[in-house]
Design a protein around this motif. Structure first.
Motif, short mmCIF file in Angstrom:
data_model
loop_
_atom_site.label_atom_id
_atom_site.label_comp_id
_atom_site.label_asym_id
_atom_site.label_seq_id
_atom_site.Cartn_x
_atom_site.Cartn_y
_atom_site.Cartn_z
N PHE A 76 0.92 -1.19 0.01
CA PHE A 76 0.08 -0.10 -0.16
C PHE A 76 1.10 1.32 -0.01
O PHE A 76 1.87 0.96 0.74
CB PHE A 76 -0.98 0.01 1.00
N LYS A 77 0.47 2.22 -0.74
CA LYS A 77 1.20 3.59 -0.80
C LYS A 77 0.33 4.79 -0.56
O LYS A 77 -0.71 4.94 -1.03
CB LYS A 77 1.63 3.65 -2.27
N PHE A 78 0.79 5.53 0.53
CA PHE A 78 -0.15 6.41 1.20
C PHE A 78 0.76 7.56 1.24
O PHE A 78 1.84 7.74 1.53
CB PHE A 78 -0.82 6.37 2.71
N PRO A 79 0.05 8.78 1.28
CA PRO A 79 0.67 9.95 1.71
C PRO A 79 1.16 9.96 3.11
O PRO A 79 0.76 9.21 3.92
CB PRO A 79 -0.32 11.19 1.50
N LYS A 80 2.21 10.97 3.31
CA LYS A 80 2.80 10.66 4.89
C LYS A 80 2.71 12.19 5.57
O LYS A 80 2.64 13.21 4.82
CB LYS A 80 4.29 10.26 4.64
N PRO A 81 2.27 12.08 6.87
CA PRO A 81 1.89 10.78 7.64
C PRO A 81 0.73 10.26 7.35
O PRO A 81 -0.35 10.80 6.54
CB PRO A 81 1.89 11.18 9.09
N SER A 82 0.35 8.90 7.62
CA SER A 82 -0.84 8.22 7.30
C SER A 82 -1.31 7.44 8.77
O SER A 82 -0.33 6.68 9.32
CB SER A 82 -0.78 7.46 6.30
N ALA A 83 -2.48 7.54 9.02
CA ALA A 83 -2.97 7.06 10.21
C ALA A 83 -4.62 6.51 10.20
O ALA A 83 -5.24 6.99 9.53
CB ALA A 83 -2.63 7.73 11.50
N PHE A 84 -5.02 5.57 11.05
CA PHE A 84 -6.10 5.06 11.02
C PHE A 84 -6.72 4.67 12.33
O PHE A 84 -5.92 4.04 13.12
CB PHE A 84 -6.43 3.89 10.24
N TYR A 85 -7.79 5.05 12.81
CA TYR A 85 -8.43 4.72 13.80
C TYR A 85 -9.84 4.62 13.89
O TYR A 85 -10.61 4.85 13.06
CB TYR A 85 -8.24 6.09 14.99
N GLY A 86 -10.47 3.69 14.84
CA GLY A 86 -11.82 3.34 14.73
C GLY A 86 -12.34 3.02 16.28
O GLY A 86 -11.69 2.52 17.02
N VAL A 87 -13.36 3.46 16.41
CA VAL A 87 -14.39 2.82 17.63
C VAL A 87 -15.73 2.21 17.43
O VAL A 87 -16.18 2.84 16.44
CB VAL A 87 -14.65 4.04 18.42
N PHE A 88 -16.14 1.06 17.75
CA PHE A 88 -17.12 0.42 17.38
C PHE A 88 -17.83 0.04 18.65
O PHE A 88 -17.26 -0.57 19.17
CB PHE A 88 -16.47 -0.89 16.53
N ASP A 89 -18.98 0.72 18.80
CA ASP A 89 -19.72 0.35 20.10
C ASP A 89 -21.00 -0.54 19.75
O ASP A 89 -21.96 -0.17 19.20
CB ASP A 89 -20.40 1.80 20.43
N GLY A 90 -20.57 -1.71 20.45
CA GLY A 90 -21.66 -2.81 19.99
C GLY A 90 -22.86 -2.99 20.82
O GLY A 90 -22.72 -1.97 21.80
N HIS A 91 -23.93 -3.40 20.59
CA HIS A 91 -25.07 -3.67 21.22
C HIS A 91 -25.74 -4.82 20.89
O HIS A 91 -25.60 -5.46 19.85
CB HIS A 91 -26.11 -2.24 21.10
N GLY A 92 -26.81 -5.45 22.00
CA GLY A 92 -27.05 -6.95 21.77
C GLY A 92 -26.14 -7.88 21.81
O GLY A 92 -26.32 -9.01 21.45
N GLY A 93 -24.95 -7.59 22.27
CA GLY A 93 -24.01 -8.72 22.30
C GLY A 93 -22.44 -8.02 21.74
O GLY A 93 -22.62 -7.10 20.96
N PRO A 94 -21.30 -8.74 21.98
CA PRO A 94 -20.29 -8.17 21.50
C PRO A 94 -19.90 -8.68 20.16
O PRO A 94 -18.71 -8.21 19.52
CB PRO A 94 -19.15 -8.65 22.46
N GLU A 95 -20.60 -9.63 19.35
CA GLU A 95 -20.30 -10.26 18.36
C GLU A 95 -19.95 -9.28 17.08
O GLU A 95 -19.14 -9.55 16.21
CB GLU A 95 -21.35 -11.29 17.67
N ALA A 96 -20.95 -8.25 16.97
CA ALA A 96 -20.93 -7.47 15.85
C ALA A 96 -19.55 -6.53 15.68
O ALA A 96 -18.73 -6.41 14.68
CB ALA A 96 -21.97 -6.48 15.69
N SER A 97 -19.34 -5.96 16.95
CA SER A 97 -18.16 -5.00 17.18
C SER A 97 -16.90 -5.93 17.01
O SER A 97 -15.90 -5.51 16.58
CB SER A 97 -18.29 -4.39 18.51
N GLY A 98 -16.93 -7.13 17.64
CA GLY A 98 -15.57 -7.88 17.56
C GLY A 98 -15.33 -8.21 16.17
O GLY A 98 -14.01 -8.43 15.70
N TYR A 99 -16.39 -8.51 15.30
CA TYR A 99 -16.25 -8.89 14.05
C TYR A 99 -15.65 -7.57 13.11
O TYR A 99 -14.41 -7.99 12.47
CB TYR A 99 -17.35 -9.18 13.34
#
Length: 354
Positions: A76-99
């Motif tokens: 992969f070739k990206f401009p510098k700097p490059s960064a990635f962040y995510g927050v996934f707030d599950g409900h009804g159980g942890p399966e969806a956010s964990g996936y």
């Protein structure tokens, strides 16, 4: 969130190696990027903290990668700097956010032909937007197809990407990203609540209803991945959608840090208060991870009722933080009574004669 079933507890992992509506807070024309790119380049570092809070199960997940280029490798070739962040707030159980957390790199980069270039321009940014939208929708479909993910579980999702001086946030749900610009809080996402007029109108036009603030009387958000027991069959328009909204910003020297957090934080802390707390912490110890922990601690002190996850992303190198202005020394004037002045003179005369 309101919707919940009993599930096996899952602890959030920190990967620190480990609507067609597009909203922009600031237009990013090519000439603007070209004229300012040499003036400022963010030096990215981050910290995160997660806590189960008062709930029985941990359903939050998050991911943070400060150096995306080295993390994904030479393919992969990206401009510098490059960064990635995510927050996934599950409900009804942890399966969806964990996936989503487990398959994040595949879902957000590998399976969508993420645009690759060393230059940031309008073509690249439009490609990033299109890829992110596709990622959210494909992730939503993947949750429907995976037999290990129950149809009653779902997750909100907020991602933040940095390429050069461009910050792009994509959001579906009620997680929130807040930018600190010279101490001022700037919301980089909109909480997708069913009671908000634009969301309520869309929900009702598609056959849904709002009951006491909840979508169809069940869910406290109007956008989420998963929850296929509430969505119409694939290919049909549904009141609950996974379509993200986008906001982007050209970072400048005035931009100090970004806070990403789940709704367990924002239910009890305003965006500005969170910025104030993190800013004071960085001025004292310059540790984004400690700042994330402090935000979680403050939310717990304010009696939040949800899981808690926070990521703090700084845009300056250690030691380059803004120092608080020194307080001016105050000079106090005092006066002596005639009696006190006479006694002082007598004492001085006595000492002079000895």
């Amino acid at each position: 969130m309101f919707k919940q079933v009993h599930a096996t507890e899952s602890v959030s992992a920190d990967l620190s190696i480990s609507r067609k509506d597009v909203k922009s807070l600031e237009k990013v024309p090519d000439q603007c990027i070209e004229s300012t790119i040499t003036q400022f380049s963010p030096s990215i570092r981050s910290g995160s903290f997660a806590d189960i809070g008062p709930k029985r199960y941990m359903e939050d997940e998050h991911i943070r990668i400060d150096n995306l280029s080295s993390h994904l490798g030479s393919f992969f070739k990206f401009p510098k700097p490059s960064a990635f962040y995510g927050v996934f707030d599950g409900h009804g159980g942890p399966e969806a956010s964990g996936y989503i957390r487990k398959h994040a790199l595949r879902l957000f980069f590998e399976d969508v032909n993420f645009p690759q270039t060393c230059e940031v321009d309008d073509v690249f940014l439009k490609g990033v937007e299109n890829s992110l939208r596709k990622s959210f929708l494909l992730a939503d479909l993947a949750l429907a197809d995976d037999c290990n993910v129950d149809s009653s579980t779902g997750t909100t999702a907020l991602t933040a990407m940095i390429f050069g001086r461009i910050l792009m946030v994509a959001n579906a749900g009620d997680c929130r990203a807040v930018l600190c610009r010279k101490g001022e809080a700037i919301d980089m996402s909109e909480d997708h609540r069913p009671i908000y007029p634009s969301e309520q109108r869309r929900v009702e036009e598609l056959g849904g209803f709002i009951d006491d603030g909840y979508l169809n009387g069940v869910l406290s958000v109007s956008r989420a991945l998963g929850d296929w027991d509430m969505k119409f069959p694939k290919g049909s328009s549904s009141p609950l959608i996974a379509e993200p909204e986008f906001r982007q910003m050209v970072l400048t020297e005035d931009d100090e840090f970004l806070i990403i957090g789940c709704d367990g934080i924002w239910d009890v802390i305003t965006s500005q208060h969170a910025v104030n707390l993190v800013r004071r912490g960085l001025q004292r110890h310059d540790d984004p991870e400690q700042c994330a922990k402090d935000l979680v601690t403050e939310a717990l002190r304010r009696k939040t009722f949800d899981n808690l996850t926070v990521i703090v992303i700084c845009f300056s190198a250690p030691g380059n933080r803004e120092q608080p202005s020194p307080r001016q020394r105050r000079l106090k004037c005092c006066s002596l009574s005639p009696e006190a002045l006479y006694s002082l003179r007598s004492l001085l005369d006595l000492n002079a004669n000895q």
